[in-house]
Design a protein around this motif. Structure first.
Motif, PDB file in Angstrom:
ATOM      1  N   LYS A  60      -2.781  -3.482 -43.602  1.00 29.91           N
ATOM      2  CA  LYS A  60      -3.319  -3.522 -44.964  1.00 29.91           C
ATOM      3  C   LYS A  60      -4.481  -2.539 -45.120  1.00 29.91           C
ATOM      4  N   LYS A  61      -5.347  -2.491 -44.126  1.00 30.21           N
ATOM      5  CA  LYS A  61      -6.505  -1.596 -44.172  1.00 30.21           C
ATOM      6  C   LYS A  61      -6.071  -0.137 -44.206  1.00 30.21           C
ATOM      7  N   LYS A  62      -5.063   0.213 -43.402  1.00 32.14           N
ATOM      8  CA  LYS A  62      -4.565   1.585 -43.345  1.00 32.14           C
ATOM      9  C   LYS A  62      -3.609   1.906 -44.488  1.00 32.14           C
ATOM     10  N   ARG A  63      -3.233   0.845 -45.213  1.00 27.73           N
ATOM     11  CA  ARG A  63      -2.271   0.976 -46.310  1.00 27.73           C
ATOM     12  C   ARG A  63      -0.967   1.623 -45.837  1.00 27.73           C
ATOM     13  N   PHE A  64      -0.572   1.215 -44.655  1.00 26.04           N
ATOM     14  CA  PHE A  64       0.736   1.611 -44.135  1.00 26.04           C
ATOM     15  C   PHE A  64       1.166   0.607 -43.073  1.00 26.04           C
ATOM     16  N   GLY A  65       2.391   0.112 -43.245  1.00 29.82           N
ATOM     17  CA  GLY A  65       2.960  -0.768 -42.230  1.00 29.82           C
ATOM     18  C   GLY A  65       4.460  -0.850 -42.416  1.00 29.82           C
ATOM     19  N   ARG A  66       5.178  -0.819 -41.316  1.00 32.86           N
ATOM     20  CA  ARG A  66       6.633  -0.962 -41.362  1.00 32.86           C
ATOM     21  C   ARG A  66       7.048  -1.950 -40.275  1.00 32.86           C
ATOM     22  N   TYR A  75       0.327  -3.082 -50.463  1.00 35.61           N
ATOM     23  CA  TYR A  75      -0.468  -2.358 -49.470  1.00 35.61           C
ATOM     24  C   TYR A  75       0.376  -1.308 -48.730  1.00 35.61           C
ATOM     25  N   ASN A  76       1.572  -1.055 -49.238  1.00 30.05           N
ATOM     26  CA  ASN A  76       2.492  -0.128 -48.574  1.00 30.05           C
ATOM     27  C   ASN A  76       2.901  -0.656 -47.194  1.00 30.05           C
ATOM     28  N   VAL A  77       3.034  -1.961 -47.095  1.00 30.65           N
ATOM     29  CA  VAL A  77       3.512  -2.620 -45.875  1.00 30.65           C
ATOM     30  C   VAL A  77       4.861  -3.250 -46.201  1.00 30.65           C
ATOM     31  N   ILE A 113      17.000   2.461 -38.001  1.00 27.44           N
ATOM     32  CA  ILE A 113      15.646   1.963 -37.762  1.00 27.44           C
ATOM     33  C   ILE A 113      14.621   3.044 -38.050  1.00 27.44           C
ATOM     34  N   LEU A 114      14.902   4.276 -37.611  1.00 29.58           N
ATOM     35  CA  LEU A 114      13.975   5.386 -37.837  1.00 29.58           C
ATOM     36  C   LEU A 114      13.735   5.614 -39.328  1.00 29.58           C
ATOM     37  N   PHE A 115      14.769   5.421 -40.123  1.00 30.46           N
ATOM     38  CA  PHE A 115      14.578   5.551 -41.571  1.00 30.46           C
ATOM     39  C   PHE A 115      13.656   4.456 -42.101  1.00 30.46           C
ATOM     40  N   PHE A 116      13.920   3.215 -41.707  1.00 33.26           N
ATOM     41  CA  PHE A 116      13.163   2.093 -42.248  1.00 33.26           C
ATOM     42  C   PHE A 116      11.688   2.125 -41.872  1.00 33.26           C
ATOM     43  N   ILE A 117      11.331   2.733 -40.737  1.00 33.03           N
ATOM     44  CA  ILE A 117       9.934   2.744 -40.323  1.00 33.03           C
ATOM     45  C   ILE A 117       9.186   3.991 -40.784  1.00 33.03           C
ATOM     46  N   SER A 118       9.881   4.898 -41.425  1.00 36.39           N
ATOM     47  CA  SER A 118       9.261   6.171 -41.809  1.00 36.39           C
ATOM     48  C   SER A 118       8.738   6.139 -43.248  1.00 36.39           C
ATOM     49  N   ASP A 119       8.036   7.218 -43.617  1.00 35.31           N
ATOM     50  CA  ASP A 119       7.574   7.371 -44.996  1.00 35.31           C
ATOM     51  C   ASP A 119       8.738   7.549 -45.960  1.00 35.31           C
ATOM     52  N   ASN A 120       9.908   7.918 -45.429  1.00 37.46           N
ATOM     53  CA  ASN A 120      11.091   8.067 -46.286  1.00 37.46           C
ATOM     54  C   ASN A 120      11.481   6.739 -46.927  1.00 37.46           C
ATOM     55  N   SER A 133      10.147   4.422 -48.922  1.00 32.57           N
ATOM     56  CA  SER A 133       8.967   4.323 -49.782  1.00 32.57           C
ATOM     57  C   SER A 133       9.002   3.136 -50.744  1.00 32.57           C
ATOM     58  N   PHE A 134      10.083   2.319 -50.675  1.00 35.02           N
ATOM     59  CA  PHE A 134      10.181   1.251 -51.678  1.00 35.02           C
ATOM     60  C   PHE A 134      11.004   0.045 -51.223  1.00 35.02           C
ATOM     61  N   LEU A 135      11.661   0.137 -50.080  1.00 32.15           N
ATOM     62  CA  LEU A 135      12.589  -0.916 -49.653  1.00 32.15           C
ATOM     63  C   LEU A 135      11.867  -1.951 -48.795  1.00 32.15           C
ATOM     64  N   THR A 136      11.827  -3.187 -49.262  1.00 31.74           N
ATOM     65  CA  THR A 136      11.201  -4.264 -48.518  1.00 31.74           C
ATOM     66  C   THR A 136      11.839  -5.600 -48.905  1.00 31.74           C
ATOM     67  N   ARG A 137      11.609  -6.620 -48.059  1.00 31.64           N
ATOM     68  CA  ARG A 137      12.108  -7.975 -48.281  1.00 31.64           C
ATOM     69  C   ARG A 137      13.639  -8.040 -48.334  1.00 31.64           C
ATOM     70  N   GLU A 138      14.298  -7.135 -47.651  1.00 29.40           N
ATOM     71  CA  GLU A 138      15.753  -7.107 -47.686  1.00 29.40           C
ATOM     72  C   GLU A 138      16.344  -7.528 -46.337  1.00 29.40           C
ATOM     73  N   THR A 139      17.548  -8.087 -46.407  1.00 33.46           N
ATOM     74  CA  THR A 139      18.350  -8.361 -45.214  1.00 33.46           C
ATOM     75  C   THR A 139      19.620  -7.540 -45.326  1.00 33.46           C
ATOM     76  N   ILE A 140      19.726  -6.553 -44.466  1.00 37.52           N
ATOM     77  CA  ILE A 140      20.800  -5.565 -44.562  1.00 37.52           C
ATOM     78  C   ILE A 140      21.664  -5.640 -43.323  1.00 37.52           C
ATOM     79  N   SER A 141      22.963  -5.739 -43.523  1.00 38.83           N
ATOM     80  CA  SER A 141      23.900  -5.807 -42.400  1.00 38.83           C
ATOM     81  C   SER A 141      24.334  -4.392 -41.999  1.00 38.83           C
TER      82      SER A 141
END
Length: 242
Positions: free
Chosen positions: A125-131, A171-173, A220-227, A229-237
């Motif tokens: 939250k402090k860094k305003r970045f988390g994946r 917080y961009n997490v 996984i590399l996509f989900f943890i990157s800056d790319n 930028s909007f996908l969260t709270r999802e369960t993806i198969s």
């Protein structure tokens, strides 16, 4: 330029085939990795100490005191990316599981990873970045395999966390679940010995094949990157449509 703090990655269950493949890719991208393993260190030993910090812990047996010590150590690395690849399987079915076996499965696959994630949230939250990526199992969809009741049940519980933490998006997490299907790893290679079961599973997969570890790594590399930028709270198969 992303600073080192933002690029510190904690991988739980890093000695798996996917974990080792993922570490190789992250090193190329100049990430610093904190790699957890339970019993098999051999695959991780090839990575240099200045790029990968390795630690051992059996989450199924850990107690509150030891977990607090572990969380304190992890916190020193200022982790902003967490990837949970834990796959504790005890080969129990619904009828032969008991309280002890269920407790171990839930501690390893759900409770401990959750508390480790919680320990890093203030920094993110402090860094305003988390994946945060929680790798679950397609077995949840079908009720688990013949002897993976405890595994699938505990993985199902782990999928609740993104809903609880959805507010962190401001917080961009971002935190997401990935339900993984059949993958060409050590665990599923054992399954290949039973051709009848393999054919049954393949018939359920429209893609008509199992995934390779590097394919999972790429997602996984996509989900943890800056790319992402909007996908969260999802369960993806990631299961080829199974």
């Amino acid at each position: 330029m992303i600073n080192r703090e933002k690029k510190s990655v904690l991988i739980l269950g890093a000695s798996s085939d996917i974990g080792v493949n993922l570490i190789s890719q992250l090193i190329k991208k100049n990430y610093f990795i904190i790699a957890h393993y339970n019993s098999t260190k051999k695959k991780l030993s090839k990575f240099s100490n200045d790029k990968v910090k390795i630690f051992k812990s059996d989450f199924s047996l850990i107690n509150d005191t030891n977990l607090k010590k572990l969380n304190k150590q992890i916190k020193n690395y200022n982790v902003s990316v967490i990837i949970n690849l834990i796959g504790y399987i005890d080969n129990k079915n619904y009828f032969n599981s008991n309280l002890d076996s269920l407790e171990k499965s839930f501690k390893a696959n759900s409770f401990v990873p959750n508390l480790i994630i919680r320990n890093q949230l203030n920094f993110m939250k402090k860094k305003r970045f988390g994946r945060i990526i929680n790798c679950s199992s397609i077995g949840i969809k079908f009720g688990g395999g013949k002897n993976s009741y405890n595994y699938s049940f505990s993985k199902y519980a782990s999928e609740f966390i993104p809903s609880e933490l959805r507010y962190l998006a401001k917080y961009n997490v971002f935190i997401n679940n990935l339900r993984l299907g059949m993958i060409n790893t050590k665990i599923h290679k054992k399954l290949k010995r039973n051709k009848k079961e393999v054919n049954y599973r393949l018939n359920l997969i429209p893609a008509n094949r199992i995934a390779e570890p590097n394919e999972i790594t790429n997602y996984i590399l996509f989900f943890i990157s800056d790319n992402n930028s909007f996908l969260t709270r999802e369960t993806i198969s990631i299961s080829g449509g199974e």
